[in-house]
Design a protein around this motif. Sequence first.
Motif, short mmCIF file in Angstrom:
data_model
loop_
_atom_site.label_atom_id
_atom_site.label_comp_id
_atom_site.label_asym_id
_atom_site.label_seq_id
_atom_site.Cartn_x
_atom_site.Cartn_y
_atom_site.Cartn_z
N TYR A 276 0.86 -1.20 0.07
CA TYR A 276 0.12 0.05 -0.03
C TYR A 276 0.82 1.33 0.00
O TYR A 276 0.32 2.37 -0.36
N ASN B 17 -2.86 1.54 -4.30
CA ASN B 17 -3.85 1.51 -3.44
C ASN B 17 -4.81 0.21 -3.74
O ASN B 17 -5.87 0.33 -4.30
N GLY B 18 -4.26 -0.98 -3.52
CA GLY B 18 -4.97 -2.23 -3.48
C GLY B 18 -4.82 -2.77 -4.73
O GLY B 18 -4.18 -2.47 -5.74
#
Length: 190
Positions: free
Chosen positions: A44, A48-49
């Motif tokens: 992270y 962002n994922g």
Amino acid sequence: MPRIGLDLPAVIRAATEIADEQGLEAVTLASLAQKLQIRSPSLYNHVNGLPDLRRQLALSGMAKMSERFASALAGKSGDEAIRAFSYAYLDFARAHPGLYEAVQRAVDQDDNRLQEAAGGVVDMAVNALEVYGLRGDAAIHAVRGLRSFLHGFAHLEKQGGFGMPLDLDVTFNLIVDTFLAGIKVMQSKG
């Protein structure tokens, strides 16, 4: 704190390796963290994922495709350019099957950066077809036809869909020739 030497390009390179070796669906935060020998939450610091990671893969793939196309198309026009574009496309799909898969995902209409990258790839195809005098809708139809046969061939080849013992490159040449003949018919009606 990010691991020293680990940055977004290193993360994308590792994710690309997983995708190309095992398929795009094998790219997860857990598999990537394991490959990088870090804990998943550390990713992270860079993405962002999983959706953002896949977006970054698509952007990387489009950039690599664009480089390959630009190199293949340099100094070429007409049939020679379409052949060069077609072979560059297939070569990319063969060399980077996972990254190729990431590029094929539908582009989010609200993502300007992805839209611009995808548009750049399409523009190269449109420019390669320009010598045939196809403009507007006719150019878009031709690009769709080109992309359809290229993607269809690449996909079927990857899936093992060509089981007969005939040389695939001969088949590919015949399909490119057929496409070029069709473009010339479109041009004469134009």
